[in-house]
Design a protein around this motif. Structure first.
Motif, PDB file in Angstrom:
ATOM      1  N   ARG A  23       1.009  -1.177   0.097  1.00  0.00           N
ATOM      2  CA  ARG A  23      -0.121   0.228   0.120  1.00  0.00           C
ATOM      3  C   ARG A  23       0.788   1.374   0.146  1.00  0.00           C
ATOM      4  O   ARG A  23       0.588   2.288  -0.674  1.00  0.00           O
ATOM      5  CB  ARG A  23      -0.905  -0.024   1.167  1.00  0.00           C
ATOM      6  CG  ARG A  23      -1.805   1.136   1.139  1.00  0.00           C
ATOM      7  CD  ARG A  23      -2.449   1.227   2.380  1.00  0.00           C
ATOM      8  NE  ARG A  23      -3.233  -0.003   2.948  1.00  0.00           N
ATOM      9  CZ  ARG A  23      -3.062  -0.742   4.027  1.00  0.00           C
ATOM     10  NH1 ARG A  23      -1.717  -0.270   4.811  1.00  0.00           N
ATOM     11  NH2 ARG A  23      -3.671  -1.869   4.121  1.00  0.00           N
ATOM     12  N   SER A  24       2.033   1.242   0.936  1.00  0.00           N
ATOM     13  CA  SER A  24       2.996   2.471   0.777  1.00  0.00           C
ATOM     14  C   SER A  24       3.553   2.601  -0.502  1.00  0.00           C
ATOM     15  O   SER A  24       3.429   3.711  -0.952  1.00  0.00           O
ATOM     16  CB  SER A  24       3.954   1.936   1.857  1.00  0.00           C
ATOM     17  OG  SER A  24       4.910   3.063   1.909  1.00  0.00           O
ATOM     18  N   TYR A  25       3.762   1.905  -1.279  1.00  0.00           N
ATOM     19  CA  TYR A  25       4.520   1.661  -2.750  1.00  0.00           C
ATOM     20  C   TYR A  25       3.520   2.297  -3.398  1.00  0.00           C
ATOM     21  O   TYR A  25       3.758   3.260  -4.436  1.00  0.00           O
ATOM     22  CB  TYR A  25       4.887   0.428  -2.858  1.00  0.00           C
ATOM     23  CG  TYR A  25       5.811   0.399  -4.282  1.00  0.00           C
ATOM     24  CD1 TYR A  25       7.192   0.848  -4.296  1.00  0.00           C
ATOM     25  CD2 TYR A  25       5.351   0.154  -5.579  1.00  0.00           C
ATOM     26  CE1 TYR A  25       7.885   0.891  -5.605  1.00  0.00           C
ATOM     27  CE2 TYR A  25       5.628   0.379  -6.590  1.00  0.00           C
ATOM     28  CZ  TYR A  25       7.154   0.672  -6.680  1.00  0.00           C
ATOM     29  OH  TYR A  25       7.896   0.876  -7.745  1.00  0.00           O
ATOM     30  N   LEU A  26       2.307   1.822  -3.568  1.00  0.00           N
ATOM     31  CA  LEU A  26       1.205   2.045  -4.171  1.00  0.00           C
ATOM     32  C   LEU A  26       1.022   3.782  -4.106  1.00  0.00           C
ATOM     33  O   LEU A  26       0.915   4.365  -5.241  1.00  0.00           O
ATOM     34  CB  LEU A  26      -0.115   1.558  -4.246  1.00  0.00           C
ATOM     35  CG  LEU A  26       0.253  -0.198  -4.706  1.00  0.00           C
ATOM     36  CD1 LEU A  26      -1.150  -0.655  -4.307  1.00  0.00           C
ATOM     37  CD2 LEU A  26       0.422  -0.122  -6.270  1.00  0.00           C
ATOM     38  N   ARG A  27       0.771   4.063  -3.014  1.00  0.00           N
ATOM     39  CA  ARG A  27       0.424   5.276  -2.727  1.00  0.00           C
ATOM     40  C   ARG A  27       1.580   6.530  -3.162  1.00  0.00           C
ATOM     41  O   ARG A  27       1.465   7.600  -3.679  1.00  0.00           O
ATOM     42  CB  ARG A  27       0.420   5.722  -1.393  1.00  0.00           C
ATOM     43  CG  ARG A  27      -0.947   5.086  -0.926  1.00  0.00           C
ATOM     44  CD  ARG A  27      -1.499   5.238   0.505  1.00  0.00           C
ATOM     45  NE  ARG A  27      -2.769   4.833   0.928  1.00  0.00           N
ATOM     46  CZ  ARG A  27      -3.127   4.668   2.277  1.00  0.00           C
ATOM     47  NH1 ARG A  27      -2.544   5.081   3.400  1.00  0.00           N
ATOM     48  NH2 ARG A  27      -4.467   4.441   2.299  1.00  0.00           N
ATOM     49  N   ILE A  31      -0.011   5.319  -7.915  1.00  0.00           N
ATOM     50  CA  ILE A  31      -0.496   4.091  -8.760  1.00  0.00           C
ATOM     51  C   ILE A  31      -2.152   4.083  -8.232  1.00  0.00           C
ATOM     52  O   ILE A  31      -2.371   3.783  -7.263  1.00  0.00           O
ATOM     53  CB  ILE A  31       0.152   2.841  -8.728  1.00  0.00           C
ATOM     54  CG1 ILE A  31       1.574   2.956  -9.231  1.00  0.00           C
ATOM     55  CG2 ILE A  31      -0.553   1.773  -9.384  1.00  0.00           C
ATOM     56  CD1 ILE A  31       2.359   1.660  -8.914  1.00  0.00           C
ATOM     57  N   PRO A  32      -3.080   4.311  -9.221  1.00  0.00           N
ATOM     58  CA  PRO A  32      -4.620   4.034  -8.827  1.00  0.00           C
ATOM     59  C   PRO A  32      -4.905   2.648  -8.199  1.00  0.00           C
ATOM     60  O   PRO A  32      -4.415   1.533  -8.946  1.00  0.00           O
ATOM     61  CB  PRO A  32      -5.263   4.568 -10.069  1.00  0.00           C
ATOM     62  CG  PRO A  32      -4.379   5.314 -10.767  1.00  0.00           C
ATOM     63  CD  PRO A  32      -2.988   4.668 -10.584  1.00  0.00           C
ATOM     64  N   TYR A  84       9.448   7.165  -8.650  1.00  0.00           N
ATOM     65  CA  TYR A  84      10.348   7.151  -7.662  1.00  0.00           C
ATOM     66  C   TYR A  84      10.781   5.688  -7.398  1.00  0.00           C
ATOM     67  O   TYR A  84      10.412   5.011  -6.415  1.00  0.00           O
ATOM     68  CB  TYR A  84       9.741   7.765  -6.216  1.00  0.00           C
ATOM     69  CG  TYR A  84       9.275   9.064  -6.486  1.00  0.00           C
ATOM     70  CD1 TYR A  84      10.031  10.241  -6.737  1.00  0.00           C
ATOM     71  CD2 TYR A  84       7.617   9.263  -6.353  1.00  0.00           C
ATOM     72  CE1 TYR A  84       9.474  11.527  -6.932  1.00  0.00           C
ATOM     73  CE2 TYR A  84       7.227  10.470  -6.642  1.00  0.00           C
ATOM     74  CZ  TYR A  84       7.971  11.424  -6.914  1.00  0.00           C
ATOM     75  OH  TYR A  84       7.468  12.783  -7.073  1.00  0.00           O
ATOM     76  N   SER A  85      11.749   5.394  -8.253  1.00  0.00           N
ATOM     77  CA  SER A  85      12.388   3.873  -8.008  1.00  0.00           C
ATOM     78  C   SER A  85      12.862   3.797  -6.612  1.00  0.00           C
ATOM     79  O   SER A  85      13.501   4.546  -6.019  1.00  0.00           O
ATOM     80  CB  SER A  85      13.358   3.659  -9.026  1.00  0.00           C
ATOM     81  OG  SER A  85      13.880   2.265  -8.816  1.00  0.00           O
ATOM     82  N   GLY A 233       2.294  10.313  -2.763  1.00  0.00           N
ATOM     83  CA  GLY A 233       3.603  11.025  -3.228  1.00  0.00           C
ATOM     84  C   GLY A 233       4.532  10.941  -2.041  1.00  0.00           C
ATOM     85  O   GLY A 233       4.654  10.120  -1.368  1.00  0.00           O
ATOM     86  N   LEU A 234       5.268  12.049  -2.109  1.00  0.00           N
ATOM     87  CA  LEU A 234       6.336  12.270  -1.402  1.00  0.00           C
ATOM     88  C   LEU A 234       5.863  13.445  -0.498  1.00  0.00           C
ATOM     89  O   LEU A 234       5.884  14.557  -0.795  1.00  0.00           O
ATOM     90  CB  LEU A 234       7.488  12.868  -2.001  1.00  0.00           C
ATOM     91  CG  LEU A 234       8.233  11.704  -3.087  1.00  0.00           C
ATOM     92  CD1 LEU A 234       9.346  12.269  -3.773  1.00  0.00           C
ATOM     93  CD2 LEU A 234       8.735  10.444  -2.376  1.00  0.00           C
ATOM     94  N   ASP A 235       5.566  12.938   0.783  1.00  0.00           N
ATOM     95  CA  ASP A 235       5.004  13.857   1.820  1.00  0.00           C
ATOM     96  C   ASP A 235       6.201  14.840   2.532  1.00  0.00           C
ATOM     97  O   ASP A 235       6.433  14.171   3.823  1.00  0.00           O
ATOM     98  CB  ASP A 235       4.150  13.120   2.791  1.00  0.00           C
ATOM     99  CG  ASP A 235       3.507  13.940   3.688  1.00  0.00           C
ATOM    100  OD1 ASP A 235       3.430  15.361   3.708  1.00  0.00           O
ATOM    101  OD2 ASP A 235       2.998  13.446   4.837  1.00  0.00           O
ATOM    102  N   THR A 236       6.811  15.618   2.063  1.00  0.00           N
ATOM    103  CA  THR A 236       8.102  16.197   2.779  1.00  0.00           C
ATOM    104  C   THR A 236       7.825  17.782   2.905  1.00  0.00           C
ATOM    105  O   THR A 236       9.119  18.489   2.612  1.00  0.00           O
ATOM    106  CB  THR A 236       9.295  15.844   1.939  1.00  0.00           C
ATOM    107  OG1 THR A 236       9.117  16.195   0.547  1.00  0.00           O
ATOM    108  CG2 THR A 236       9.377  14.377   1.927  1.00  0.00           C
TER     109      THR A 236
END
Length: 378
Positions: A23-27, A31-32, A84-85, A233-236
């Motif tokens: 789930r973390s990766y998909l978010r 990726i829908p 983001y590989s 995404g990247l929540d930074t």
């Protein structure tokens, strides 16, 4: 049939360690997907006949392909190309990230299960609600009882619990210092190591009331990383201008060195003892290439290792799956030139982690038709 609006269907539940990784990766990648609980009739009618066991996570793609296991789900999208590989280009970063991945989703299983089930009385309402929402009220009690029963084979005993809790607190301290300066382990995006850690650090330790309370009060930066890893995404925003790449030139930040010291202290001698059990199993049975690692598809443990954790004697189950993870580090080195390979090995040895790479043992573990099998050279 897949959901054309959401594209992918992720079969899993919020309190599942390995579902949390996928789930973390998909978010992160945007990726829908739509998440489907295991109580959905579709799971039993269409998914389980393919996977041959009740296991999560399982991803169904829009074209009907079924992918089981969080690592396989990640690698499926990595092959297609993502924003983001998760795999750093630098061989040292990449190998260390795989070792952290192993630590998170394998060596931290005792931490996750201890804090969930040893404190069951304090968390009963929360846990019962979680398991009922995922599997239905009738199945919740049965599943909870089964999960609770796994503690001894994970090495969670009255004697080892103080060491497990000391380990968790020490991990929080070293990660809290690192995440005060960096959004992720190796820079501006999550690595495969971050995804390995987020499994236990979200589903159990960052969500269940008792360990989550410890995390929030002792290591707020770690809890913020958990939020970051589970956001789209990247929540930074707390790292303005940091960038989205891994640190350049294969560099390892100083703040990460205590984590590697922590891991080296904790995975040995348990990892070497587990590998010895697997070596003996192979020598005794001489399985053929493609032969399932266990007699039944749902069985993931193939023996017990007499070993130690933080100086405490424990008996723990052995999963061949550990080789499925760590062999990727060997593959990184195999793709390096001789000088580069020697340099990486030297860096691993300096951190006490060279023995984390299984090396050429005459066998490995693969997954074919959704089942773990022995992989033997031709």
């Amino acid at each position: 049939m897949t959901d054309t609006l959401h594209g992918h269907r992720l079969y899993g539940v919020p309190h599942s360690l390995f579902t949390g990784i996928a789930r973390s990766y998909l978010r992160t990648q945007g990726i829908p997907y739509v998440e489907i609980p295991t109580r959905d009739p579709d799971y039993a009618q269409r998914i389980m006949p393919v996977t041959q066991r009740a296991i999560i996570p399982v991803l169904e793609t829009p074209d009907g392909e079924i992918i089981q296991d969080s690592l396989d789900i990640i690698d499926h999208f990595e092959r297609q190309g993502v924003a983001y590989s998760a795999y750093p280009a630098g061989p040292l970063q990449r190998v260390l990230a795989i070792i952290v991945q192993y630590y998170g989703c394998q060596a931290m299983l005792p931490h996750a299960m201890h804090y969930r089930w040893s404190y069951r009385e304090q968390q009963e309402g929360f846990l019962r609600d979680a398991f009922a929402s995922g599997s239905g009220a009738e199945m919740a009690e049965k599943i909870m009882g089964r999960m609770n029963s796994y503690l001894p084979q994970l090495g969670v005993t009255e004697q080892s619990i103080p060491a497990i809790e000391a380990s968790f607190e020490a991990l929080l301290d070293v990660l809290n210092a690192h995440f005060a300066e960096h959004p992720y382990l190796f820079g501006g995006r999550p690595s495969i190591g971050d995804y390995g850690l987020i499994g236990p650090m979200f589903a159990h330790l960052g969500r269940d009331p008792v360990p989550a309370g410890i995390m929030k009060t002792r290591a707020p930066r770690v809890f913020r990383w958990v939020e970051r890893m589970t956001a789209p995404g990247l929540d930074t925003p707390d790292f303005p201008g940091y960038g989205t790449d891994f640190l350049p030139d294969d560099q390892i930040p100083d703040t990460l060195e205590p984590l590697f010291q922590h891991i080296a202290t904790e995975i040995f001698p348990m990892l070497t003892d587990k590998l010895s059990v697997l070596d003996a199993l192979i020598a005794k049975h001489e399985p053929k290439d493609g032969e399932p690692v266990a007699p039944k598809p749902h069985q993931r443990y193939v023996g017990l290792a007499e070993t130690q954790f933080r100086g405490v004697s424990v008996q723990t189950g052995v999963q061949p799956y550990l080789l499925y993870i760590l062999r990727r580090a060997d593959e990184v080195l195999a793709g390096c030139g001789e000088d580069q390979r020697a340099k990486v090995r030297s860096e691993l040895a300096a951190r006490g982690l060279e023995a984390a790479l299984p090396g050429d043992r005459g066998y490995s573990v693969d997954r074919r038709s959704h089942i773990e099998v022995w992989s033997r050279p031709g």
